[in-house]
Design a protein around this motif. Sequence first.
Motif, short mmCIF file in Angstrom:
data_model
loop_
_atom_site.label_atom_id
_atom_site.label_comp_id
_atom_site.label_asym_id
_atom_site.label_seq_id
_atom_site.Cartn_x
_atom_site.Cartn_y
_atom_site.Cartn_z
N ILE A 17 -18.44 14.82 -3.23
CA ILE A 17 -19.46 15.27 -2.13
C ILE A 17 -20.32 14.62 -1.86
O ILE A 17 -20.90 14.06 -2.05
N ALA A 31 -27.08 22.02 1.53
CA ALA A 31 -25.97 23.07 1.37
C ALA A 31 -24.94 21.89 1.07
O ALA A 31 -24.71 20.83 1.96
N SER A 39 -20.60 21.17 0.53
CA SER A 39 -19.45 22.17 0.97
C SER A 39 -17.63 21.01 -0.03
O SER A 39 -18.42 20.02 0.86
N GLU A 62 -13.77 21.38 0.91
CA GLU A 62 -12.76 22.70 2.27
C GLU A 62 -11.93 23.01 1.07
O GLU A 62 -11.52 22.47 -0.20
N GLY A 97 -12.49 26.77 -1.90
CA GLY A 97 -13.52 25.77 -2.11
C GLY A 97 -14.22 25.91 -2.53
O GLY A 97 -14.37 26.33 -3.36
N PHE A 98 -15.74 25.19 -2.29
CA PHE A 98 -16.73 24.76 -3.10
C PHE A 98 -17.97 24.83 -2.68
O PHE A 98 -17.33 23.77 -2.18
N PHE A 99 -19.18 25.04 -2.50
CA PHE A 99 -20.15 26.10 -2.06
C PHE A 99 -21.21 26.17 -2.99
O PHE A 99 -20.94 26.58 -4.10
N TYR A 142 -23.54 28.54 -6.15
CA TYR A 142 -22.62 27.92 -5.75
C TYR A 142 -20.94 29.60 -5.57
O TYR A 142 -21.60 30.14 -6.94
N TRP A 143 -20.37 29.47 -5.28
CA TRP A 143 -19.30 29.94 -5.15
C TRP A 143 -17.60 28.99 -5.55
O TRP A 143 -17.99 27.73 -4.77
N GLU A 201 -18.67 33.54 -9.05
CA GLU A 201 -20.36 32.58 -7.81
C GLU A 201 -20.38 32.29 -9.30
O GLU A 201 -20.65 32.85 -10.25
#
Length: 146
Positions: A16, A70, A72, A74, A82-84, A133-134, A139
Amino acid sequence: MTRKSLAEVAQRMRDIDIAMLSTKTQSGEIASRPMSNNSDVDYNGDSYFFTLASSQMVADIAADDHVSLAFSVEPGLFSGGGFFIAVTGKAQLVRDKAVFAAHWTPDLDAWFERGIDTPGLVMLHVRAVHIKYWAGEEEGEVDLAA
């Protein structure tokens, strides 16, 4: 809610490049802007970004060092969607050229023509306090304040 280690979250962050950095303005509003981590992704809870001292972001941080980042990825790049990542932390304004050199990458030359000698260059050092994180339906969080 699950708990992952910082190393597990860091592994997912390696690819990222862009983070949205949010600060609190002097009028109390929240301002966000994209910042590149310049491939400085050996993540241990610290993030580094370069900017100019004349930016509004630097004025915001000088008045209130609480920031959020933040990140993320896709959906589809990792199995399960996704990964956030949401990071809350404190930012420090660094003006030491030796520290700049330790985090400088050639890609930064496109933005700062004189490299670490660019007049008004400042590095933001963001130390994470808390990470949430999600990842798909999973999460969790990592608390670095302890």
